[in-house]
Design an enzyme around this catalytic site. Structure first.
Site: not given
Ligand code: FAD
Ligand code: DHB
Length: 387
Positions: A72, A200, A293, A297, A385
């Site tokens: 995009h 947005y 979110p 990021k 962004y």
């Molecule tokens: P996580 O993905 O949370 O992974 C942590 C892992 O540790 C999980 O698998 C969990 O099960 C495991 N765990 C937890 N506790 C334990 C334990 N005690 N022992 C062993 N394992 C454990 N980010 C973006 O960059 N762009 C986006 O568009 C965006 N949109 C989002 C939309 C939504 C609705 C949400 C909820 C989040 C969004 N994010 C976005 C954020 C992004 O999803 C997270 O920042 C990302 O998942 C972080 O990755 P991580 O590996 O640090 O943590």
């Molecule tokens: C999506 C999630 C976000 O938090 C965002 O800012 C843009 C897109 C997505 O899930 O596609």
């Protein structure tokens, strides 16, 4: 059991770290509380910065991403019933790619297992001990037995509700946080997106976001109240609310509806842990910091953290050089706080806050108008962004 780097959490941070370490010849074991099926189907992020895509490609993870990711070059800001395109690529030379987080997880799990990687799924009662000494351990239940993993280092990649952060000695870490008084209701729908780029949208009833996963799957979000009961949102009400918030003046355009295949409510919160390390424990991704979110990021920050961490472990194992491990917090936090600011800025500009009056709404509209009319403002948004 022994390994070089014990990794708690098989999210994007933990799995990518394990893969990058493998590319440097460093051994790791990943401990995950959930099942493989669960983590491969958990619907979350979708927007990858250019730098995230470059990192994944350089690590040999670009095949499906390049085939299925949607590039995009702009986003739309919609307010007062009008849409305004922000031409991000024209302004910055960079682009974002829409590719579901669970697809990255599938790519990483498959690659780690193909290459003999050790991922323990469905572990329980995880403990991290001894991070102040030279031989930290991770203990956990697995297949009915209690296991101890001895490590040189522990990487806490277990997300915002994980246990790693609390395994640092008392008082070693400080947490800075902010809670927002609303949440997002997110849906995944079998519906062809009615748009080519993300929207947005600020509406008097609250924020809405139009995103997608493929030419046949739409991903949409609505601002809802913090304690929202999802049972009160049958599919029809969701589509009606989306149509109302996205409405364009003088047009009957509305989102294309279809069967909703996933639905969830996410609270909006920010925190930063400082430092991101304590002795031989290093925190990465959501375990160390989260953002609301709105700026898309979280996943991108997680990738940035583990890129720095993999490089630092490589310097330590290859040359006995601990300078990059010592400066990990400093190096990661620059980006973390830039993103905290951007995510806060996008959130306050695009959401309806409880108690907001018409004055507050008009100030938000004035701010949005400034962003779309001033090339400097639009460029600043775009730079942040695309990353
Ligand atoms: P996580 O993905 O949370 O992974 C942590 C892992 O540790 C999980 O698998 C969990 O099960 C495991 N765990 C937890 N506790 C334990 C334990 N005690 N022992 C062993 N394992 C454990 N980010 C973006 O960059 N762009 C986006 O568009 C965006 N949109 C989002 C939309 C939504 C609705 C949400 C909820 C989040 C969004 N994010 C976005 C954020 C992004 O999803 C997270 O920042 C990302 O998942 C972080 O990755 P991580 O590996 O640090 O943590
Ligand atoms: C999506 C999630 C976000 O938090 C965002 O800012 C843009 C897109 C997505 O899930 O596609």
């Amino acid at each position: 059991m022994r390994t070089q780097v014990g990794i708690v959490g098989a999210g994007p941070a933990g799995l990518l770290l394990s893969h990058l370490l493998h590319l440097h010849g460093i051994a790791s074991v990943v401990i995950e509380a959930r099942s493989r099926d669960y983590i491969e189907h958990r619907v979350r992020a979708g927007v990858l910065e250019q730098g995230t895509v470059d990192t994944l490609r350089e690590a040999g993870l670009g095949t499906r991403l390049d085939a299925q990711g949607l590039r995009h070059e702009g986003i739309e800001l919609r307010f007062d019933g009008e849409g305004h395109r922000v031409p991000m690529t024209e302004l910055t030379g960079r682009a974002i790619t829409v590719y579901g987080q669970q697809e990255i997880i599938k790519d990483l799990v498959a690659r780690r297992l193909d290459e003999g990687g050790d991922i323990r799924f469905e572990v329980s009662d995880v403990r991290v001990d001894g991070v102040s000494g030279a031989a930290p351990t991770i203990t956990f239940g697995h297949d009915g037995r209690r296991e101890t993993l001895e490590c040189d280092f522990v990487a806490g990649c277990d997300g915002s509700h994980g246990i790693s952060r609390d395994s640092a000695p008392a008082g070693a870490l400080e947490v800075f946080e902010r809670e927002y008084p609303f949440a997002w209701l997110g849906i995944l729908a079998e519906a062809a997106p009615a748009v080519d780029e993300l929207i947005y949208c600020l509406h008097a009833s609250g924020f809405a976001l139009y995103s997608m996963r493929s030419p046949t799957i739409s991903r949409l979000y609505l601002q809802v109240s913090l304690d929202e009961d999802i049972e009160k949102w049958p599919d029809e009400r969701i589509w009606d609310e989306l149509a109302m918030r996205f409405a364009l003046a003088g047009s009957d355009w509305s989102p294309t509806s279809g069967p909703i295949i996933d639905k969830g409510v996410t609270p909006m919160r920010s925190f930063v842990t400082e430092p991101m390390q304590a002795g031989r424990l290093f925190l990465a991704g959501d375990a160390a910091h989260i953002v609301p979110p709105t700026g898309a990021k979280g996943l991108n920050l997680a990738v940035n953290d583990v890129r720095l961490l993999a490089r630092a472990f490589d310097a330590w194992y290859a040359r006995g050089d601990d300078a990059l491990l010592a400066s990990y917090t400093h190096d990661a936090l620059r980006r973390v706080w830039r993103v905290q600011h951007f995510s806060w800025w996008m959130t306050q500009m695009l959401h309806r806050f409880p108690g907001d009056d018409e004055y507050g709404h008009r100030v938000q509209v004035a701010q949005l108008r400034n962003v779309v009319e001033s090339p400097s403002y639009a460029t600043a948004l775009s730079e942040n962004y695309v990353g």
